[in-house]
Design an enzyme around this catalytic site. Structure first.
Site, PDB file in Angstrom:
ATOM      1  CG  ASN A  33      -4.430  -3.049 -13.404  1.00  0.00           C
ATOM      2  OD1 ASN A  33      -4.046  -4.221 -13.351  1.00  0.00           O
ATOM      3  ND2 ASN A  33      -3.925  -2.174 -14.246  1.00  0.00           N
TER       4      ASN A  33
ATOM      5  CE  LYS B  88      -1.115  -0.629 -12.465  1.00  0.00           C
ATOM      6  NZ  LYS B  88      -0.439   0.659 -12.613  1.00  0.00           N
TER       7      LYS B  88
ATOM      8  CG  HIS C  24      -2.697  -0.327 -18.007  1.00  0.00           C
ATOM      9  ND1 HIS C  24      -1.444   0.146 -17.735  1.00  0.00           N
ATOM     10  CD2 HIS C  24      -3.473   0.012 -16.952  1.00  0.00           C
ATOM     11  CE1 HIS C  24      -1.455   0.749 -16.541  1.00  0.00           C
ATOM     12  NE2 HIS C  24      -2.672   0.676 -16.052  1.00  0.00           N
TER      13      HIS C  24
ATOM     14  CD  GLU D 115       1.451  -0.085 -15.555  1.00  0.00           C
ATOM     15  OE1 GLU D 115       0.973  -1.209 -15.364  1.00  0.00           O
ATOM     16  OE2 GLU D 115       1.345   0.848 -14.723  1.00  0.00           O
TER      17      GLU D 115
ATOM     18  CD  GLU E 202      -5.482   3.688 -15.543  1.00  0.00           C
ATOM     19  OE1 GLU E 202      -5.703   3.481 -14.351  1.00  0.00           O
ATOM     20  OE2 GLU E 202      -4.719   2.985 -16.213  1.00  0.00           O
TER      21      GLU E 202
ATOM     22  N   GLY F 246       0.822   5.704 -10.368  1.00  0.00           N
ATOM     23  CA  GLY F 246       1.846   5.309  -9.401  1.00  0.00           C
ATOM     24  C   GLY F 246       2.741   6.437  -8.930  1.00  0.00           C
TER      25      GLY F 246
ATOM     26  CB  SER G 204      -2.156   8.839  -7.924  1.00  0.00           C
ATOM     27  OG  SER G 204      -0.854   8.498  -8.349  1.00  0.00           O
TER      28      SER G 204
ATOM     29  N   GLY H 194      -2.129   0.553  -7.246  1.00  0.00           N
ATOM     30  CA  GLY H 194      -1.437   0.291  -5.976  1.00  0.00           C
ATOM     31  C   GLY H 194      -2.360   0.182  -4.769  1.00  0.00           C
TER      32      GLY H 194
HETATM   33  P1  13P Z   1      -2.122   3.548  -9.452  1.00  0.00           P
HETATM   34  O1  13P Z   1      -3.482   3.551  -8.785  1.00  0.00           O
HETATM   35  O2  13P Z   1      -1.114   2.720  -8.727  1.00  0.00           O
HETATM   36  O3  13P Z   1      -1.665   4.938  -9.762  1.00  0.00           O
HETATM   37  O4  13P Z   1      -2.306   2.793 -10.852  1.00  0.00           O
HETATM   38  C1  13P Z   1      -3.331   3.190 -11.695  1.00  0.00           C
HETATM   39  C2  13P Z   1      -3.430   2.216 -12.786  1.00  0.00           C
HETATM   40  O5  13P Z   1      -2.563   2.106 -13.626  1.00  0.00           O
HETATM   41  C3  13P Z   1      -4.627   1.354 -12.796  1.00  0.00           C
HETATM   42  O6  13P Z   1      -4.760   0.699 -14.025  1.00  0.00           O
END
Ligand code: 13P
Length: 251
Positions: A9, A11, A95, A97, A167, A173, A213, A235
């Site tokens: 992802n 983002k 998601h 976010e 998640e 993150g 993470s 990330g």
């Molecule tokens: P990270 O791997 O950056 O923690 O993000 C996870 C995420 O939100 C994947 O959708």
């Protein structure tokens, strides 16, 4: 037994040059990629060029969001049919976010999920608790309520072969991850919930991903647990050097 599913992802990160660079690196791993299912969820503006750019690599691509509407005067929105039209196989739905910054609630997420399913897309339904919910011991109640909003609209046929990603919001993150026992207990509960709602055969067609993470040094431990069928990576998926060790840990 399914192949493991690894979803990147991106983002709101990266430009077309970054995608080209990633795909050039992935070419070297073509034989490894045949052993897993790998999907790149890049920003929507780049999806149209994925078929051309991926040069017959054994990968798929997906979107990070979609509209719950089929078509019409909804400025800025992208429909399931449009995503199918540019070759998407998957779409991330709900998601955290989107839930946090764009007000997507369980009911809205469920409508988006159904819109994806009614097209030929495979929704990746994200569920996960916030830190305060985790601390209050409400994890299972929260993730099962998020799942139930979709199950209320979906027949077993609709739900078969879709994807759920657990998640924890506090793990995204942050460098923090749940313990292996915590991941195991959520994934076992998700599987049991699907069996209760539908049946064992339907439940086994659903892939349960862990996200939050994920890195080279925790991927093997977290992604090989029972009922963990792959990972959703933010990330660390942006650069080949941090992404490749994650999917290589699954071979
Ligand atoms: P990270 O791997 O950056 O923690 O993000 C996870 C995420 O939100 C994947 O959708």
């Amino acid at each position: 037994m399914h192949k493991k599913l690894v979803v990147a992802n991106w983002k709101m990160n990266g430009l077309s040059a970054d995608i080209s660079a990633m795909l050039a690196c992935l070419q070297k791993d073509a034989s490894i990629l045949n052993q897993i299912d790998l999907c790149l969820c890049v920003p929507a503006v780049f999806l149209n060029s994925m078929a051309f750019l991926s040069k017959k690599l054994p990968i798929s691509w997906g979107a990070q969001n979609l509209s719950d509407k089929a078509e019409g005067a909804f400025t800025g929105e992208i429909s399931a049919a449009m995503l199918c039209d540019v070759g998407c196989r998957y779409v991330i739905v709900g998601h955290s976010e989107r839930r946090q910054y764009y007000g997507e609630n369980n009911q809205w997420v469920a409508k988006k999920w159904l819109a994806a399913r009614q097209s030929r897309l495979t929704p990746i339904l994200c569920v996960g608790e916030r830190l305060e919910e985790h601390e209050k011991g409400e994890t299972l109640a929260v993730v099962l309520a998020q799942l139930d909003a979709v199950l209320n609209l979906a027949s077993s046929q609709d739900f078969a072969a879709t994807v759920i990603a657990y998640e924890p919001v506090w793990a995204i993150g942050t460098g923090l991850t749940p313990t292996t026992n915590e991941v195991l207990s959520v994934h076992t509960a998700l599987r049991a919930h699907l069996i209760k709602q539908y049946d064992s055969a339907t439940s086994q067609t659903v892939r349960l991903l862990y996200g939050g993470s994920l890195k080279a040094d925790n991927a093997a431990q977290l992604l090989t647990l029972a009922n963990v069928d792959g990972g959703l990576i933010g990330g660390a998926s942006l650069q080949y050097d941090t992404f490749a060790p994650i999917y290589k840990a699954l071979i």
